[in-house]
Design a protein around this motif. Structure first.
Motif, PDB file in Angstrom:
ATOM      1  N   GLY A  20      -6.109  20.437 -33.315  1.00  0.00           N
ATOM      2  CA  GLY A  20      -6.685  21.515 -32.529  1.00  0.00           C
ATOM      3  C   GLY A  20      -7.205  22.637 -33.406  1.00  0.00           C
ATOM      4  N   TRP A  21      -7.119  23.847 -32.886  1.00  0.00           N
ATOM      5  CA  TRP A  21      -7.700  25.002 -33.560  1.00  0.00           C
ATOM      6  C   TRP A  21      -7.022  25.261 -34.909  1.00  0.00           C
ATOM      7  CZ3 TRP A  21      -6.147  30.568 -33.516  1.00  0.00           C
ATOM      8  CH2 TRP A  21      -7.160  31.392 -34.035  1.00  0.00           C
ATOM      9  N   ASP A  22      -7.823  25.290 -35.984  1.00  0.00           N
ATOM     10  CA  ASP A  22      -7.280  25.468 -37.325  1.00  0.00           C
ATOM     11  C   ASP A  22      -6.666  26.838 -37.555  1.00  0.00           C
ATOM     12  OD1 ASP A  22      -7.924  22.915 -38.139  1.00  0.00           O
ATOM     13  OD2 ASP A  22      -9.859  23.476 -39.020  1.00  0.00           O
ATOM     14  N   GLY A  23      -7.047  27.820 -36.733  1.00  0.00           N
ATOM     15  CA  GLY A  23      -6.518  29.166 -36.915  1.00  0.00           C
ATOM     16  C   GLY A  23      -5.018  29.247 -36.751  1.00  0.00           C
ATOM     17  N   HIS A  24      -4.432  28.254 -36.068  1.00  0.00           N
ATOM     18  CA  HIS A  24      -2.981  28.219 -35.910  1.00  0.00           C
ATOM     19  C   HIS A  24      -2.292  27.447 -37.027  1.00  0.00           C
ATOM     20  CE1 HIS A  24      -2.844  29.273 -31.321  1.00  0.00           C
ATOM     21  NE2 HIS A  24      -2.872  30.344 -32.100  1.00  0.00           N
ATOM     22  N   LEU A  64      12.180  12.506 -31.234  1.00  0.00           N
ATOM     23  CA  LEU A  64      11.730  13.893 -31.186  1.00  0.00           C
ATOM     24  C   LEU A  64      10.235  13.938 -31.442  1.00  0.00           C
ATOM     25  CD1 LEU A  64      12.216  17.009 -31.185  1.00  0.00           C
ATOM     26  CD2 LEU A  64      12.563  16.818 -33.662  1.00  0.00           C
ATOM     27  N   ILE A  65       9.513  14.626 -30.559  1.00  0.00           N
ATOM     28  CA  ILE A  65       8.098  14.929 -30.771  1.00  0.00           C
ATOM     29  C   ILE A  65       7.979  16.393 -31.150  1.00  0.00           C
ATOM     30  CG2 ILE A  65       5.810  15.070 -29.699  1.00  0.00           C
ATOM     31  CD1 ILE A  65       6.938  12.950 -27.644  1.00  0.00           C
ATOM     32  N   VAL A  66       7.338  16.664 -32.268  1.00  0.00           N
ATOM     33  CA  VAL A  66       7.004  18.038 -32.671  1.00  0.00           C
ATOM     34  C   VAL A  66       5.497  18.163 -32.522  1.00  0.00           C
ATOM     35  CG1 VAL A  66       7.099  19.787 -34.479  1.00  0.00           C
ATOM     36  CG2 VAL A  66       8.914  18.053 -34.315  1.00  0.00           C
ATOM     37  N   GLN A  67       5.053  18.948 -31.575  1.00  0.00           N
ATOM     38  CA  GLN A  67       3.623  19.051 -31.308  1.00  0.00           C
ATOM     39  C   GLN A  67       3.095  20.444 -31.608  1.00  0.00           C
ATOM     40  OE1 GLN A  67       1.371  17.463 -27.645  1.00  0.00           O
ATOM     41  NE2 GLN A  67       1.379  19.688 -27.375  1.00  0.00           N
ATOM     42  N   VAL A  68       2.051  20.492 -32.439  1.00  0.00           N
ATOM     43  CA  VAL A  68       1.313  21.734 -32.690  1.00  0.00           C
ATOM     44  C   VAL A  68      -0.159  21.362 -32.610  1.00  0.00           C
ATOM     45  CG1 VAL A  68       0.880  23.629 -34.285  1.00  0.00           C
ATOM     46  CG2 VAL A  68       3.170  22.670 -34.107  1.00  0.00           C
ATOM     47  N   ASN A  69      -0.717  21.458 -31.415  1.00  0.00           N
ATOM     48  CA  ASN A  69      -2.068  20.961 -31.138  1.00  0.00           C
ATOM     49  C   ASN A  69      -2.711  21.874 -30.099  1.00  0.00           C
ATOM     50  OD1 ASN A  69      -4.289  19.294 -31.210  1.00  0.00           O
ATOM     51  ND2 ASN A  69      -3.454  17.805 -29.775  1.00  0.00           N
ATOM     52  N   THR A  70      -3.494  22.839 -30.568  1.00  0.00           N
ATOM     53  CA  THR A  70      -3.964  23.935 -29.718  1.00  0.00           C
ATOM     54  C   THR A  70      -5.362  23.687 -29.158  1.00  0.00           C
ATOM     55  OG1 THR A  70      -2.721  25.465 -31.112  1.00  0.00           O
ATOM     56  CG2 THR A  70      -4.359  26.430 -29.653  1.00  0.00           C
ATOM     57  N   MET A  71      -5.547  24.068 -27.898  1.00  0.00           N
ATOM     58  CA  MET A  71      -6.857  24.094 -27.244  1.00  0.00           C
ATOM     59  C   MET A  71      -7.565  22.750 -27.351  1.00  0.00           C
ATOM     60  SD  MET A  71      -8.282  27.959 -27.967  1.00  0.00           S
ATOM     61  CE  MET A  71      -8.282  27.835 -29.754  1.00  0.00           C
ATOM     62  N   SER A  72      -6.841  21.687 -27.095  1.00  0.00           N
ATOM     63  CA  SER A  72      -7.404  20.347 -27.145  1.00  0.00           C
ATOM     64  C   SER A  72      -7.443  19.774 -25.735  1.00  0.00           C
ATOM     65  CB  SER A  72      -6.557  19.452 -28.047  1.00  0.00           C
ATOM     66  OG  SER A  72      -6.501  19.961 -29.362  1.00  0.00           O
ATOM     67  N   THR A  73      -7.851  18.523 -25.633  1.00  0.00           N
ATOM     68  CA  THR A  73      -7.754  17.793 -24.375  1.00  0.00           C
ATOM     69  C   THR A  73      -6.913  16.546 -24.623  1.00  0.00           C
ATOM     70  OG1 THR A  73      -9.798  16.579 -24.830  1.00  0.00           O
ATOM     71  CG2 THR A  73      -9.988  18.602 -23.528  1.00  0.00           C
ATOM     72  N   ILE A  74      -6.445  15.934 -23.553  1.00  0.00           N
ATOM     73  CA  ILE A  74      -5.645  14.727 -23.666  1.00  0.00           C
ATOM     74  C   ILE A  74      -6.132  13.725 -22.624  1.00  0.00           C
ATOM     75  CG2 ILE A  74      -3.821  15.535 -22.094  1.00  0.00           C
ATOM     76  CD1 ILE A  74      -1.795  14.191 -24.029  1.00  0.00           C
ATOM     77  N   HIS A  96       4.055  28.251 -30.077  1.00  0.00           N
ATOM     78  CA  HIS A  96       2.823  28.999 -29.858  1.00  0.00           C
ATOM     79  C   HIS A  96       1.812  28.145 -29.092  1.00  0.00           C
ATOM     80  CE1 HIS A  96       0.932  32.798 -30.811  1.00  0.00           C
ATOM     81  NE2 HIS A  96      -0.143  32.207 -31.303  1.00  0.00           N
ATOM     82  N   GLY A  97       0.526  28.291 -29.402  1.00  0.00           N
ATOM     83  CA  GLY A  97      -0.499  27.560 -28.693  1.00  0.00           C
ATOM     84  C   GLY A  97      -0.450  26.065 -28.914  1.00  0.00           C
ATOM     85  N   GLY A  98       0.285  25.630 -29.938  1.00  0.00           N
ATOM     86  CA  GLY A  98       0.377  24.213 -30.231  1.00  0.00           C
ATOM     87  C   GLY A  98       1.127  23.419 -29.190  1.00  0.00           C
ATOM     88  N   GLY A 215       4.790  31.978 -33.311  1.00  0.00           N
ATOM     89  CA  GLY A 215       4.480  30.886 -34.222  1.00  0.00           C
ATOM     90  C   GLY A 215       3.005  30.801 -34.540  1.00  0.00           C
ATOM     91  N   HIS A 216       2.317  31.937 -34.491  1.00  0.00           N
ATOM     92  CA  HIS A 216       0.861  31.960 -34.627  1.00  0.00           C
ATOM     93  C   HIS A 216       0.374  31.336 -35.932  1.00  0.00           C
ATOM     94  CE1 HIS A 216      -3.262  33.319 -34.306  1.00  0.00           C
ATOM     95  NE2 HIS A 216      -3.146  34.053 -35.393  1.00  0.00           N
ATOM     96  N   ARG A 217       1.022  31.660 -37.029  1.00  0.00           N
ATOM     97  CA  ARG A 217       0.618  31.136 -38.338  1.00  0.00           C
ATOM     98  C   ARG A 217       1.866  30.941 -39.193  1.00  0.00           C
ATOM     99  NH1 ARG A 217      -4.719  31.639 -39.916  1.00  0.00           N
ATOM    100  NH2 ARG A 217      -4.167  32.163 -42.065  1.00  0.00           N
ATOM    101  N   LEU A 218       1.654  30.464 -40.411  1.00  0.00           N
ATOM    102  CA  LEU A 218       2.768  30.116 -41.285  1.00  0.00           C
ATOM    103  C   LEU A 218       3.704  31.288 -41.505  1.00  0.00           C
ATOM    104  CD1 LEU A 218       4.089  27.956 -43.077  1.00  0.00           C
ATOM    105  CD2 LEU A 218       2.601  28.715 -44.950  1.00  0.00           C
ATOM    106  N   GLU A 219       3.169  32.488 -41.711  1.00  0.00           N
ATOM    107  CA  GLU A 219       4.024  33.630 -41.997  1.00  0.00           C
ATOM    108  C   GLU A 219       4.931  33.963 -40.819  1.00  0.00           C
ATOM    109  OE1 GLU A 219      -0.060  35.390 -40.835  1.00  0.00           O
ATOM    110  OE2 GLU A 219       0.710  33.700 -42.018  1.00  0.00           O
ATOM    111  N   VAL A 220       4.519  33.596 -39.599  1.00  0.00           N
ATOM    112  CA  VAL A 220       5.356  33.875 -38.432  1.00  0.00           C
ATOM    113  C   VAL A 220       6.497  32.875 -38.347  1.00  0.00           C
ATOM    114  CG1 VAL A 220       5.405  34.188 -35.937  1.00  0.00           C
ATOM    115  CG2 VAL A 220       3.384  34.879 -37.243  1.00  0.00           C
ATOM    116  N   VAL A 221       6.220  31.582 -38.513  1.00  0.00           N
ATOM    117  CA  VAL A 221       7.312  30.604 -38.446  1.00  0.00           C
ATOM    118  C   VAL A 221       8.256  30.745 -39.631  1.00  0.00           C
ATOM    119  CG1 VAL A 221       5.961  28.983 -37.080  1.00  0.00           C
ATOM    120  CG2 VAL A 221       6.049  28.700 -39.569  1.00  0.00           C
ATOM    121  N   GLN A 222       7.814  31.415 -40.694  1.00  0.00           N
ATOM    122  CA  GLN A 222       8.704  31.650 -41.834  1.00  0.00           C
ATOM    123  C   GLN A 222       9.556  32.903 -41.674  1.00  0.00           C
ATOM    124  OE1 GLN A 222       5.886  31.515 -45.133  1.00  0.00           O
ATOM    125  NE2 GLN A 222       6.496  29.419 -45.628  1.00  0.00           N
TER     126      GLN A 222
END
Length: 239
Positions: A20-24, A64-74, A96-98, A215-222
């Motif tokens: 999804g969106w690379d900004g995340h 376990l599914i870990v999903q970080v996939n923003t503003m996509s379709t399925i 976050h958006g993922g 969880g917007h970006r790396l610095e937030v999840v850290q």
């Protein structure tokens, strides 16, 4: 690295679905947690597409599914495979958006996850420059009464962040472990403070859902508090 799971424990299988969106920063943020999962006994498979959800052979073995996939379709068959796995006991977590702004085209996905991103407030108009940082504002994540005793958030105090503050549309079926309150400022469209879930969990069939709105970006999840919550949340959700 030394494995942290008990000797002789069954190896579990985690599936990371990102995109999804690379900004995340879906690659960077998920990469930050893969070593943790491996240390806790997970064999980790990474997919850059939701196509894997339609593979029943693969999904039947995922814990376990870990999903970080923003503003996509399925696609319908992909969601059907994802939903079937969760109903049968596969855990699902993300941030976050993922996870809370992934597939706006699928109401059943939104129903399963239990929260949908609606808005993040911006800085005052005169402070905006046109970049992502226009939406980085200071706010507090408040641990709820349930959160003070739940294993995901127990021992974590209220904490401050400067990042996107998610206004989430949700329902009462969620078990909310932390909240955040969006204040009403003179230039906002709303005229009173609004409190939304920041950390929540949800039982769906036999599966467990975990969501962290921060969880917007790396610095937030850290951030130490966010990282602790996500790590615990993924372990809690896993089969």
């Amino acid at each position: 690295m030394t494995a942290l799971h008990p000797p002789g424990a069954r190896e579990r299988h985690a599936l990371v679905v990102r995109g999804g969106w690379d900004g995340h920063q879906p690659v960077e943020t998920t990469d930050a947690f893969i070593p943790f999962l491996e240390d806790h006994g997970f064999d980790v498979r990474v997919e850059e597409s939701t196509a894997v959800y339609a593979d029943e052979r693969v999904m039947g073995g995922i814990d376990l599914i870990v999903q970080v996939n923003t503003m996509s379709t399925i696609e319908d068959e992909e969601f059907a495979g994802l939903q079937r796995a969760v109903l049968n006991g596969t855990g699902m977590g993300g941030w976050h958006g993922g996870i809370a702004d992934s597939y706006r085209n699928n109401a059943d996905y939104l129903h399963m996850i239990g929260g949908q991103f609606a808005h993040h407030a911006s800085k005052p108009p005169e402070e905006r420059t046109g970049g992502q940082s226009d939406n980085y504002i200071p706010y507090t994540v408040h641990i709820t009464e349930l959160g003070t005793t739940h294993p995901i958030t127990a021992g974590v105090d209220d904490f401050e962040l400067v990042t996107e503050q998610y206004w989430v549309l949700s329902d009462e079926y969620n078990d909310v472990l932390a909240t955040t309150t969006q204040e009403a400022r003179p230039f906002d469209a709303w005229n009173r403070p609004v409190t939304a879930p920041a950390i929540w969990i949800r039982q769906w069939g036999k599966g467990r859902i975990f969501v962290s709105a921060p969880g917007h970006r790396l610095e937030v999840v850290q951030n130490p508090s966010v990282r602790t919550i996500i790590e615990r949340g993924l372990l809690w959700a896993a089969r």
